[in-house]
Design a protein around this motif. Structure first.
Motif, PDB file in Angstrom:
ATOM      1  N   THR A   2       0.838  -1.200   0.000  1.00  0.00           N
ATOM      2  CA  THR A   2       0.000   0.000   0.000  1.00  0.00           C
ATOM      3  C   THR A   2       0.876   1.254   0.000  1.00  0.00           C
ATOM      4  N   ASP A   3       0.273   2.383  -0.340  1.00  0.00           N
ATOM      5  CA  ASP A   3       0.999   3.660  -0.341  1.00  0.00           C
ATOM      6  C   ASP A   3       1.474   4.013   1.063  1.00  0.00           C
ATOM      7  N   THR A   4       0.613   3.740   2.066  1.00  0.00           N
ATOM      8  CA  THR A   4       0.973   4.033   3.455  1.00  0.00           C
ATOM      9  C   THR A   4       2.251   3.288   3.834  1.00  0.00           C
ATOM     10  N   LEU A   5       2.247   1.972   3.586  1.00  0.00           N
ATOM     11  CA  LEU A   5       3.383   1.152   3.956  1.00  0.00           C
ATOM     12  C   LEU A   5       4.637   1.569   3.190  1.00  0.00           C
ATOM     13  N   ASN A   6       4.438   1.809   1.908  1.00  0.00           N
ATOM     14  CA  ASN A   6       5.549   2.225   1.062  1.00  0.00           C
ATOM     15  C   ASN A   6       6.196   3.507   1.588  1.00  0.00           C
ATOM     16  N   GLY A   7       5.370   4.469   1.894  1.00  0.00           N
ATOM     17  CA  GLY A   7       5.858   5.747   2.423  1.00  0.00           C
ATOM     18  C   GLY A   7       6.569   5.557   3.752  1.00  0.00           C
ATOM     19  N   PHE A   8       5.964   4.745   4.614  1.00  0.00           N
ATOM     20  CA  PHE A   8       6.555   4.475   5.926  1.00  0.00           C
ATOM     21  C   PHE A   8       7.944   3.861   5.777  1.00  0.00           C
ATOM     22  N   MET A   9       8.025   2.869   4.901  1.00  0.00           N
ATOM     23  CA  MET A   9       9.290   2.157   4.746  1.00  0.00           C
ATOM     24  C   MET A   9      10.366   3.041   4.138  1.00  0.00           C
ATOM     25  N   GLU A  10       9.997   3.789   3.117  1.00  0.00           N
ATOM     26  CA  GLU A  10      10.994   4.659   2.478  1.00  0.00           C
ATOM     27  C   GLU A  10      11.537   5.695   3.457  1.00  0.00           C
ATOM     28  N   LYS A  11      10.626   6.297   4.188  1.00  0.00           N
ATOM     29  CA  LYS A  11      11.024   7.334   5.149  1.00  0.00           C
ATOM     30  C   LYS A  11      11.977   6.759   6.204  1.00  0.00           C
ATOM     31  N   HIS A  12      11.593   5.637   6.789  1.00  0.00           N
ATOM     32  CA  HIS A  12      12.369   5.109   7.903  1.00  0.00           C
ATOM     33  C   HIS A  12      13.664   4.432   7.463  1.00  0.00           C
ATOM     34  N   LYS A  13      13.644   3.819   6.286  1.00  0.00           N
ATOM     35  CA  LYS A  13      14.902   3.286   5.750  1.00  0.00           C
ATOM     36  C   LYS A  13      15.899   4.420   5.511  1.00  0.00           C
ATOM     37  N   GLY A  14      15.378   5.517   5.010  1.00  0.00           N
ATOM     38  CA  GLY A  14      16.235   6.684   4.746  1.00  0.00           C
ATOM     39  C   GLY A  14      16.890   7.191   6.022  1.00  0.00           C
ATOM     40  N   ILE A  15      16.068   7.340   7.065  1.00  0.00           N
ATOM     41  CA  ILE A  15      16.598   7.808   8.355  1.00  0.00           C
ATOM     42  C   ILE A  15      17.655   6.840   8.877  1.00  0.00           C
ATOM     43  N   LEU A  16      17.343   5.547   8.793  1.00  0.00           N
ATOM     44  CA  LEU A  16      18.255   4.535   9.332  1.00  0.00           C
ATOM     45  C   LEU A  16      19.574   4.497   8.555  1.00  0.00           C
ATOM     46  N   ASP A  17      19.479   4.473   7.228  1.00  0.00           N
ATOM     47  CA  ASP A  17      20.695   4.366   6.427  1.00  0.00           C
ATOM     48  C   ASP A  17      21.636   5.544   6.681  1.00  0.00           C
ATOM     49  N   LYS A  18      21.037   6.709   6.833  1.00  0.00           N
ATOM     50  CA  LYS A  18      21.830   7.905   7.123  1.00  0.00           C
ATOM     51  C   LYS A  18      22.525   7.757   8.487  1.00  0.00           C
ATOM     52  N   GLU A  19      21.766   7.262   9.445  1.00  0.00           N
ATOM     53  CA  GLU A  19      22.309   7.072  10.795  1.00  0.00           C
ATOM     54  C   GLU A  19      23.462   6.061  10.800  1.00  0.00           C
ATOM     55  N   LEU A  20      23.270   4.949  10.101  1.00  0.00           N
ATOM     56  CA  LEU A  20      24.314   3.915  10.056  1.00  0.00           C
ATOM     57  C   LEU A  20      25.595   4.473   9.439  1.00  0.00           C
ATOM     58  N   LYS A  21      25.455   5.151   8.319  1.00  0.00           N
ATOM     59  CA  LYS A  21      26.601   5.750   7.622  1.00  0.00           C
ATOM     60  C   LYS A  21      27.331   6.707   8.554  1.00  0.00           C
ATOM     61  N   ASN A  22      26.553   7.542   9.193  1.00  0.00           N
ATOM     62  CA  ASN A  22      27.073   8.576  10.079  1.00  0.00           C
ATOM     63  C   ASN A  22      27.816   7.954  11.270  1.00  0.00           C
ATOM     64  N   ARG A  23      27.209   6.928  11.868  1.00  0.00           N
ATOM     65  CA  ARG A  23      27.801   6.311  13.049  1.00  0.00           C
ATOM     66  C   ARG A  23      29.110   5.594  12.737  1.00  0.00           C
ATOM     67  N   ILE A  24      29.194   5.002  11.548  1.00  0.00           N
ATOM     68  CA  ILE A  24      30.448   4.330  11.175  1.00  0.00           C
ATOM     69  C   ILE A  24      31.503   5.369  10.834  1.00  0.00           C
ATOM     70  N   SER A  25      31.113   6.389  10.061  1.00  0.00           N
ATOM     71  CA  SER A  25      32.118   7.339   9.575  1.00  0.00           C
ATOM     72  C   SER A  25      32.740   8.140  10.715  1.00  0.00           C
ATOM     73  N   LYS A  26      31.979   8.376  11.799  1.00  0.00           N
ATOM     74  CA  LYS A  26      32.554   9.166  12.890  1.00  0.00           C
ATOM     75  C   LYS A  26      33.385   8.353  13.875  1.00  0.00           C
TER      76      LYS A  26
END
Lengths: 294, 294
Positions: A2-26
């Protein structure tokens, strides 16, 4: 989806991936270790555990920021377990999600250390989190170490190894899976309950939910090993049966395994209904996990 | 060894060994995993880190019970690091403290999992402790994960591996050792400060103390590798130089390394004096570590 699920997943994957990258790089550590840790974190995982955690937090109407460190920790622990499982002395896998496994790229010693590093760092992320109270952190760290350690994932992995080349019954099989895969999924859900502020009833139902979800996850994994598309699942189809591992289809037949899966999904959703939370996204993620094609 | 020190060590080793045995035996996990974890925990370690922790707590006049879980956690993390270091893909050692290494007894896969189990369980011990307050637990877990993880011990191990077969200078050598060995010794001391209730000045001096102690420990280890008795140290003498590892004697000469050691011990004791605590036992343990024969 569904659009709801799709939006939820895209948003939260984005937040997580950024966090993971950031935490490793620092991290202040040798760059080859960062590369080895980042390689497997960024190797295209579906982020099921963090998404589950975010979905539970969301069902309480809470902001995802409060769960971000725990979500990153979860993905790191999951990734460490894959790196160590793939090692030559364990499953000896060359491919993971269609890419060379960590030890194939960085060598065995570095793969062991990248796993050790991810496991240890995951506790640091939660302990250092700025959004959680001390009591919440202690509860999360208690539960995470129990779910990931000898009484959880590590114990399940040992039981799995010990069971190889043996004919296992359904009970033994469920023991292995509730520990090897189930406990970390349970943590994903209960961590959401801790961060979201669940009462004891809600927590009990979420625990039931996670139990059935965990088994559903493993049954569908075994079904995929028989019916899946090699390119989609990223490893040779039938690789588990080829190594004489007991699987749900081998014990229950494919038809029986599918019925078993449906029953667990039904129970999972019943438990969700009892929480009286806004679990629409969580319910959709359950279907996604159970009926995934890779 | 003085009677005071002897009594202190016997008492606290007894408490610790009982706790370790107890904590492993009550684990709800496959028995082979318990055996593998217990095997290396009981393989005759000198318990330097727990004893350091107990000595710091003692200098504050506090009861050892308050540090027991943390002491057990420390020994488990230290033991996990030895099990993984000894693996064929790492140092490939057959003997540790004169006994077959974990993977020689239980196989490589189980040794990896026993290490993973010990590491994870150590966080659980602190998180579940009954004597500490939530804020203390969070501080301990924060510090332990940082000292043991990518920015601590794991990072040092990677740097050590990367430095093999290269000619290293004294700065690079100290970087490796402050991380590979030093950080966990630092944790032993600072954990004692947290549990003992140190003020910020005392904590600063104890941090200085642990820095010099950590380097002393490594220098004396390197000296032992040249001058030691094989039966006492439990591994072949010269095994580090044989693998072309840079050591303090190889960089500074044996005489230079001994002078370097004396200077660090002196600095360590100066820092202790500044704390105005009852550090008699702690000072004696420092000598024991620095001038040990195995």
């Amino acid at each position: 989806m569904t659009d709801t699920l799709n939006g939820f997943m895209e948003k939260h994957k984005g937040i997580l991936d950024k966090e993971l990258k950031n935490r490793i790089s620092k991290l202040d550590t040798p760059s080859v270790l960062k590369e080895a840790m980042a390689y497997s974190l960024e190797a295209g995982g579906k982020r099921i555990r963090p998404l589950l955690l975010f979905a539970v937090i969301d069902s309480f109407g809470k902001n995802p920021d409060s769960g971000l460190s725990t979500a990153a920790a979860l993905e790191m622990i999951h990734t460490y377990s894959l790196i160590h499982d793939d090692l030559p002395s364990m499953d000896n896998d060359d491919l993971r999600r269609g890419k060379p496994t960590n030890h194939r790229v960085f060598g065995e010693a570095m793969a062991i250390l990248a796993g050790d590093g991810l496991l240890t760092y995951s506790f640091q992320l939660i302990a250092e989190d700025q959004h959680l109270q001390a009591a919440q952190k202690v509860e999360l760290l208690q539960l995470l170490s129990k779910c990931a350690g000898p009484e959880g994932m590590v114990g399940g992995q040992v039981a799995d190894m010990e069971g190889e080349n043996k004919k296992l019954g359904i009970d033994e099989l469920e023991y292995i899976h509730t520990h090897k895969t189930g406990k970390l999924l349970t943590f994903s859900v209960l961590a959401g309950a801790i961060i979201g502020g669940a009462d004891s009833k809600q927590r009990e139902y979420l625990e039931q939910f996670s139990h059935h979800l965990g088994l559903s996850f493993q049954i569908s994994d075994d079904i995929l090993d028989v019916t899946g598309d090699e390119e989609l699942i990223g490893k040779p189809v039938g690789s588990d049966t080829g190594r004489h591992k007991s699987t749900y289809p081998s014990v229950l037949t494919l038809k029986g395994a599918k019925e078993h899966l449906s029953r667990h999904i039904e129970e999972a959703k019943k438990a969700l209904d009892h929480t009286h939370l806004n679990t629409e996204v969580l319910s959709q993620i359950t279907d996604l996990i159970a009926y995934r094609t890779h």
